[in-house]
Design an enzyme around this catalytic site. Structure first.
Site, PDB file in Angstrom:
ATOM      1  N   GLU A  94       0.871  -1.126  -0.104  1.00  0.00           N
ATOM      2  CA  GLU A  94      -0.007  -0.022  -0.106  1.00  0.00           C
ATOM      3  C   GLU A  94       0.904   1.173  -0.081  1.00  0.00           C
ATOM      4  O   GLU A  94       0.460   2.226   0.922  1.00  0.00           O
ATOM      5  CB  GLU A  94      -0.972  -0.084   1.263  1.00  0.00           C
ATOM      6  CG  GLU A  94      -0.082   0.056   2.598  1.00  0.00           C
ATOM      7  CD  GLU A  94       0.097  -1.312   3.231  1.00  0.00           C
ATOM      8  OE1 GLU A  94       0.336  -2.386   2.293  1.00  0.00           O
ATOM      9  OE2 GLU A  94       0.282  -1.485   4.449  1.00  0.00           O
ATOM     10  N   HIS A 137      -8.038  -3.690  -1.293  1.00  0.00           N
ATOM     11  CA  HIS A 137      -7.448  -4.006  -0.025  1.00  0.00           C
ATOM     12  C   HIS A 137      -6.224  -2.879   0.098  1.00  0.00           C
ATOM     13  O   HIS A 137      -6.250  -2.049   1.158  1.00  0.00           O
ATOM     14  CB  HIS A 137      -6.608  -5.302   0.060  1.00  0.00           C
ATOM     15  CG  HIS A 137      -5.833  -5.699   1.351  1.00  0.00           C
ATOM     16  ND1 HIS A 137      -6.305  -6.176   2.628  1.00  0.00           N
ATOM     17  CD2 HIS A 137      -4.630  -5.305   1.579  1.00  0.00           C
ATOM     18  CE1 HIS A 137      -5.414  -6.161   3.429  1.00  0.00           C
ATOM     19  NE2 HIS A 137      -4.138  -5.721   2.855  1.00  0.00           N
ATOM     20  N   HIS A 142      -6.073   0.521   2.930  1.00  0.00           N
ATOM     21  CA  HIS A 142      -4.892   1.097   3.473  1.00  0.00           C
ATOM     22  C   HIS A 142      -4.619   2.609   3.364  1.00  0.00           C
ATOM     23  O   HIS A 142      -3.988   3.146   4.464  1.00  0.00           O
ATOM     24  CB  HIS A 142      -3.496   0.251   2.997  1.00  0.00           C
ATOM     25  CG  HIS A 142      -3.435  -0.806   3.788  1.00  0.00           C
ATOM     26  ND1 HIS A 142      -3.444  -1.354   4.893  1.00  0.00           N
ATOM     27  CD2 HIS A 142      -3.004  -2.143   3.099  1.00  0.00           C
ATOM     28  CE1 HIS A 142      -2.959  -2.556   5.106  1.00  0.00           C
ATOM     29  NE2 HIS A 142      -2.745  -3.324   4.147  1.00  0.00           N
ATOM     30  N   ASP A 169       8.594  -9.988   9.376  1.00  0.00           N
ATOM     31  CA  ASP A 169       8.507 -10.451   8.086  1.00  0.00           C
ATOM     32  C   ASP A 169       8.479 -11.859   7.812  1.00  0.00           C
ATOM     33  O   ASP A 169       8.349 -12.253   6.778  1.00  0.00           O
ATOM     34  CB  ASP A 169       9.479  -9.682   6.994  1.00  0.00           C
ATOM     35  CG  ASP A 169       9.512  -8.166   7.142  1.00  0.00           C
ATOM     36  OD1 ASP A 169       8.121  -7.678   7.346  1.00  0.00           O
ATOM     37  OD2 ASP A 169      10.222  -7.467   6.886  1.00  0.00           O
ATOM     38  N   TYR A 216      -5.038 -10.546  10.107  1.00  0.00           N
ATOM     39  CA  TYR A 216      -5.949 -10.113   8.925  1.00  0.00           C
ATOM     40  C   TYR A 216      -7.513 -10.863   9.045  1.00  0.00           C
ATOM     41  O   TYR A 216      -8.411  -9.876   9.293  1.00  0.00           O
ATOM     42  CB  TYR A 216      -5.621 -10.809   7.491  1.00  0.00           C
ATOM     43  CG  TYR A 216      -4.057 -10.207   7.051  1.00  0.00           C
ATOM     44  CD1 TYR A 216      -3.079 -10.368   7.216  1.00  0.00           C
ATOM     45  CD2 TYR A 216      -4.435  -9.234   5.864  1.00  0.00           C
ATOM     46  CE1 TYR A 216      -2.035  -9.982   6.629  1.00  0.00           C
ATOM     47  CE2 TYR A 216      -3.441  -8.709   4.875  1.00  0.00           C
ATOM     48  CZ  TYR A 216      -2.174  -9.062   5.538  1.00  0.00           C
ATOM     49  OH  TYR A 216      -0.871  -8.557   4.936  1.00  0.00           O
TER      50      TYR A 216
HETATM   51  N1  BES Z   1       0.991  -4.547   3.775  1.00  0.00           N
HETATM   52  C1  BES Z   1       0.650  -5.893   3.298  1.00  0.00           C
HETATM   53  C2  BES Z   1       1.949  -6.286   2.617  1.00  0.00           C
HETATM   54  C3  BES Z   1       2.897  -6.658   3.919  1.00  0.00           C
HETATM   55  C4  BES Z   1       2.685  -7.204   5.032  1.00  0.00           C
HETATM   56  C5  BES Z   1       4.249  -6.499   3.411  1.00  0.00           C
HETATM   57  C6  BES Z   1       3.499  -7.628   5.937  1.00  0.00           C
HETATM   58  C7  BES Z   1       5.109  -6.720   4.458  1.00  0.00           C
HETATM   59  C8  BES Z   1       4.784  -7.248   5.571  1.00  0.00           C
HETATM   60  C9  BES Z   1      -0.618  -5.776   2.010  1.00  0.00           C
HETATM   61  O1  BES Z   1      -1.414  -4.518   2.232  1.00  0.00           O
HETATM   62  C10 BES Z   1      -1.163  -6.946   1.874  1.00  0.00           C
HETATM   63  O2  BES Z   1      -1.767  -7.462   2.933  1.00  0.00           O
HETATM   64  N2  BES Z   1      -0.863  -7.741   0.906  1.00  0.00           N
HETATM   65  C11 BES Z   1      -1.644  -9.095   0.654  1.00  0.00           C
HETATM   66  C12 BES Z   1      -2.707  -8.921  -0.131  1.00  0.00           C
HETATM   67  C13 BES Z   1      -4.193  -8.745   0.547  1.00  0.00           C
HETATM   68  C14 BES Z   1      -5.017  -8.723  -0.516  1.00  0.00           C
HETATM   69  C15 BES Z   1      -4.312  -9.588   1.658  1.00  0.00           C
HETATM   70  C16 BES Z   1      -0.701  -9.908  -0.011  1.00  0.00           C
HETATM   71  O3  BES Z   1       0.606  -9.491  -0.283  1.00  0.00           O
HETATM   72  O4  BES Z   1      -0.946 -10.935  -0.258  1.00  0.00           O
HETATM   73 ZN    ZN Z   2      -2.604  -5.199   3.876  1.00  0.00          ZN
END
Ligand code: BES
Ligand code: ZN
Length: 645
Positions: free
Chosen positions: A311, A335, A339, A416, A424
């Site tokens: 995001e 999604h 954010h 990470d 979520y």
């Molecule tokens: N902010 C996250 C990606 C993220 C989370 C990067 C934790 C690093 C550490 C992003 O908004 C996200 O949630 N992406 C998901 C997709 C979403 C539709 C659930 C993904 O990457 O799968």
């Molecule tokens: Zn996210």
């Protein structure tokens, strides 16, 4: 786990934090005062913020308020090099400032233009090294000359072969959670908001984009073969949201404030897939208040991008694996857009409260989807999320597992490399529970107010609770006990007032699965006509994991799943195939693992292979040896951990 406030620190230090709020009015720095929102330019470090265990910064002594970088992009050496200018604020008597770095080579540090004393601490493999700079009284500006490492965790340098166009190299960054420090020396904590600006010098054939306003849409000449690009983010943001991409990138507007950036070869596919973006922004605003970032564009990256989406403000970064051709996976855009409120506007103060970014966003995403595509689709997505929650509980030690709480303790862990599905899906279920109990109208009014009250400020579980009590519960003891707020946030497992969602469409799919599993129909007797991607996901996810080979063969013959172009469907099929040791799917598996590096797909498939012992492990090792050089460090680290189990 209970929150860890700044115990063990002198009370005086906590009081000093108020002075460092970046504004003279006390109420802006006091999260409990419940006054009006801070403005974008007055970043506040609330006095009661718990310590961020993933940053060396001591913002109560000295904090960064603005970052200005001037960097050259060197594709040959795979480094960024140049200068970071930091504007800082100090408490009276502060003698130093502590910054976060990881793998940076520091050439020189000046304070107010004069050479400064500085030292770099022994690096921690996850957190990097604290860079401490001695400060004279009243210091306001630091300049650091530095260069990144070719292994910088935030950066992935792609060869031309790893791009769609095959002719130009590509660079992109991924800052969340604690990777920005590998390319910018600053206080890399989400509670320390900073405005920022950048000047980037890159090869003239390429375009540079960043998560900020682009002040030079076509770039400016900067010497033979080079172009300079300038960017400005005037709002204070968490440092993990600073992002860059450099490559053969084209742009196509989709609406008055939305558009797509991607490689020219991907543009037709990407722009037709994302046509609804303008309507999504409108829907999001109608739900929870104004979009405060100006433009909303999406950058569709090469397939090595390790996440589905990121995001980055004004410019979501997205994987090309959402381009299914039928717009069936656009909830990912909903999604990342969501954010812009939950996460970018109101930001988790530290990673233990990650659910406040992702749980709220997951909920908000579903509301956008419902508005645009109807209740039925939203319900299906909600049910898929519930199932993910149940699986995550199992994967995290069952209903009493400490990591099944919303607020978790990540001290000593790499944020990470932790399973985040609870944040979520339990987070979204929590908000749905509140919505169901108080009614949608009242809930929406509260959530909208929450975004306004905390705009451009960090949030913690404790501040969230205080806000919901003050503005929604308002002393109603019966309501307070029905909501079970503390159980949701601090308790493990499934709180008693959670209600499992149901989808009529899925009921039909489940009936088919049941018939098929009991051998009452062949694959061709399953009525799949008109199934959406979500129904396919339900179907493949619900099939037994121990199907005999003949059944897998029949499924493949009937539905051609090895060739599925939809990444979610292909992924679920490959999981079934691995579970059944179905060799005819291995070429398809290998192709899929070579063609994209999205961790959500890559890691579980390797884990499934390894779980198949002597049959699967050699396949995993063989494929990883070929695929690893194409994976981002985030994905490679996860696979590495799986293979060394
Ligand atoms: N902010 C996250 C990606 C993220 C989370 C990067 C934790 C690093 C550490 C992003 O908004 C996200 O949630 N992406 C998901 C997709 C979403 C539709 C659930 C993904 O990457 O799968
Ligand atoms: Zn996210």
């Amino acid at each position: 786990m209970r929150p860890q406030f700044t115990t063990g620190r002198p009370a005086l230090v906590v009081a000093l934090a108020a002075l460092l709020a970046g504004c003279s009015a006390m109420h802006l720095s006091n999260p409990f005062a419940g006054k009006g929102p801070a403005t974008a330019t007055t970043p506040a470090v609330p006095a009661a913020l718990p310590q961020d265990r993933h940053s060396y910064a001591r913002p109560e002594v000295a904090r960064v308020t603005h970052v200005g970088v001037d960097l050259r992009v060197d594709f040959e050496r795979r480094v960024l090099s140049g200068r970071a200018n930091l504007d800082i604020q100090t408490a009276p008597g502060a003698g130093e400032i502590v910054l976060d770095t990881n793998g940076l080579t520091i050439r020189a540090v000046t304070v107010e233009g004069r050479p400064a004393d500085w030292s770099m601490a022994t690096p921690d493999p996850v957190l990097g090294s604290a860079l401490t700079v001695k400060l004279p009284q009243g210091a306001r500006r630091i300049a650091i000359d530095y260069e990144t490492s070719p292994e910088a965790g935030a950066l992935q340098w792609l060869t031309p072969e790893q791009t769609a166009g095959k002719r130009q190299p590509y660079l992109f960054s991924q800052g969340e959670s604690i990777l920005t420090r590998s390319w910018i020396p600053t206080q890399d904590s989400p509670g320390i908001r900073q405005s920022w600006s950048a000047r980037i010098v890159a090869p003239a054939a390429l375009r540079t984009v960043m998560s900020a306003e682009n002040e030079t849409p076509e770039g400016e000449p900067a010497g033979e073969g080079w172009k300079a690009w300038r960017f400005e983010m005037d709002k204070a943001v968490a440092p993990y949201l600073i992002a860059i991409a450099v490559g053969d990138i084209a742009f196509k507007p989709l609406g008055s404030r939305t558009g797509v950036y991607t490689e020219p070869a991907m543009m037709d596919l990407a722009s037709s897939e994302l046509v609804d973006m303008g309507r999504m922004v409108d829907a999001a605003e109608a739900l929870f208040g104004p979009y405060r970032w100006g433009r909303y564009d999406v950058l569709v990256l090469p397939p090595a991008f390790p996440y589905g989406g990121m995001e980055n403000p004004r410019l979501t970064f997205a994987t090309p694996t959402i381009l299914a051709g039928d717009r069936s996976l656009v909830s990912l855009i909903a999604h990342e857009l969501a954010h812009s409120w939950s996460g970018n506007l109101v930001t988790n103060a530290n990673w233990n409260d990650f659910w406040l970014n992702e749980g709220l966003t997951d909920y908000f995403e579903n509301r956008i989807m419902e508005r645009l595509y109807g209740v039925e689709r939203a319900k299906m997505l909600e049910v898929l999320g519930w199932d993910e929650w149940m699986e995550a509980i199992e994967a995290n030690g069952g209903p009493t597992g400490p990591d099944t709480r919303l607020q978790i303790d990540l001290t000593g862990r790499d944020p990470d490399q932790v399973d985040t599905d609870i944040a979520y899906n339990k987070g979204a279920a929590f908000l749905r529970t509140i919505e169901r109990i108080v009614g949608r109208e009242r809930f929406d009014a509260w959530l909208r107010g929450y975004f306004d009250r905390h705009a451009f400020q960090p949030i913690t579980s404790e501040l969230f609770l205080a806000d919901i009590r003050e503005h929604l519960v308002r002393g109603d003891a019966a309501l307070e006990s029905r909501l079970m707020l503390e159980q949701w946030i601090y308790g493990p497992g499934i709180p008693a007032n959670a209600v499992e969602p149901e989808s009529d469409r899925f009921a039909t799919v489940d009936a088919m699965v049941d018939k098929y599993a009991r051998g009452l129909t062949t694959a061709s007797g399953i009525y799949t006509a008109g199934w959406s991607t979500q129904e396919w996901q339900r179907f493949l996810g619900a099939l037994p994991k121990d199907m005999p080979r003949a059944r897998l063969e029949e499924l493949e013959r009937t539905f051609r799943l090895n060739e599925a172009g939809n990444s979610e469907i292909r992924f679920l099929w490959l999981r079934l195939a691995i579970a059944g040791r179905y060799e005819p799917a291995i070429p398809s598996l290998e192709q899929f693992l070579m063609a994209q590096g999205r961790r959500k797909f890559v890691a579980p498939l390797f884990a499934d292979l390894v779980a198949q012992g002597d049959w699967g492990r050699p396949i995993a090792q063989r494929i990883y040896a070929r695929a690893r050089s194409g994976y981002h460090p985030v994905t490679a680290n996860s696979v590495q951990a799986i293979l060394s189990r």
